[in-house]
Write a protein that holds these residues in place. Structure first.
Motif: not given
Length: 336
Positions: A150, A153, A205-206, A208-209, A212, A216, A219-220
């Motif tokens: 988190m 991201a 980032v995707q 990481d999502i 998560l 996530g 974030i998404s």
């Protein structure tokens, strides 16, 4: 042990989806970690049976609690290819010891060798370090703690926010240059640079999502806001200025240092110096109007470029089309 049909995992991304926070498999793994236990979980494919010995067949529906209870035994657990069944438990894995492994722990060394030898997905859980590592074919992917993901991201989104701000400024400048016939190759490469950087950052980032899971969601949502319209602008620019349909993939497959060099990017796409003038066909400009796509194609086929499209004597533009063109021109000028 009987063989099963081939595993359907074409990418480790699918595995990340299956073990993201909130999924049944992740709950089982968390039970194991929190109980200070270790484990090896293998997803069955048609080669796994060749490197296993012993154990016993269970062939029961997967539940987090069942997997947790079976993990209290020393051997590996074999899941079905769809991860919906626990096929075997307390299995001894005997991969080829000659296969190179960078791991030091016995469990992780076995997991890496099994993945390399069979191409199966293997999840290794460290009892001492409480680490979760995925192995798939020749790939190794250590899972991180949710808090760590988190934080990364969030920091990456801040960088992406700044890149999007730069991208929007360059697009506004390009709009103005195009309607005034002042576009140079460097103006195009600058925009495409930012677009590609945004694409590459967003892919990080995707991932990481995915890792998560349900954590996530925010974030998404922010990622979608920051990347909205970027790919469309990029494709329209390529359509306006390049002849090859493969230009987009040429950018995506290029090393970052070449993308960050205006000169190298100009050679890759246009084979021109960065100071040379260049004229767009007009696809991107006309996409900002309400003119139907079929009519846009017709206009560009006959006008060839944006200068002819903007010409007051353009015989291929009826009063409605001229009104739409003038409206977009006015909007571009007002934003300067």
């Amino acid at each position: 042990m009987k063989k099963n049909s081939p595993v359907d995992n074409s990418d480790i991304t699918e595995a990340l989806n299956n073990i993201a926070p909130g999924t049944p498999l992740r709950r089982a793994i968390d039970y194991i970690v929190n109980s200070e236990l270790g484990g090896l979980i293998v997803v069955m494919n048609d080669k796994v049976g060749e490197i296993t010995e012993g154990g016993f067949k269970v062939n029961i529906r997967f539940t987090p609690q069942r997997l947790f209870e079976l993990s209290k035994m020393d051997g590996a657990i074999i899941l079905s290819k769809d991860m919906k069944k626990i096929l075997y438990a307390n299995v001894l894995l005997i991969p080829d010891p000659k296969i190179h492994s960078n791991e030091t722990g016995t469990r992780h060394k076995a997991g890496e060798r099994v993945a390399k030898q069979t191409g199966a997905l293997v999840i290794a859980i460290s009892e001492r370090k409480k680490m979760i590592t995925l192995y798939y074919k020749n790939r190794r992917y250590p899972l991180r703690r949710t808090e760590e993901i988190m934080t990364r991201a969030t920091e990456t989104l801040q960088i992406l926010d700044k890149e999007r701000e730069n991208f929007d400024s360059l697009i506004a400048r390009l709009n103005f240059l195009e309607i005034n016939g002042l576009t140079a190759v460097s103006d195009i490469t600058s925009v495409l640079q930012r677009a590609e950087i945004i694409t590459r950052i967003s892919s990080q980032v995707q991932r990481d999502i995915i890792e998560l899971g349900i954590e996530g969601a925010i974030i998404s949502l922010r990622l979608r806001e920051l990347t909205k319209g970027v790919e469309k602008e990029k494709q329209l620019i390529l359509k306006d200025y390049t002849k090859s349909a493969k230009s987009g993939s040429a950018i995506s497959n290029s090393p970052l240092d070449e993308i960050l060099s205006n000169e190298k990017l100009a050679r890759l796409l246009f084979d021109k110096p960065i100071d040379d003038g260049i004229t767009p066909k007009g696809y991107r400009f006309l996409s900002k109007t309400k003119i139907p796509q079929s009519k846009i194609t017709y206009i560009i086929r006959h006008c060839k470029n944006i200068h002819s499209i903007l010409d007051e004597n353009n015989k291929y533009a009826n009063p409605y089309i001229k009104k739409e063109i003038d409206k977009v021109k006015e909007q571009i000028i007002l934003k300067q």
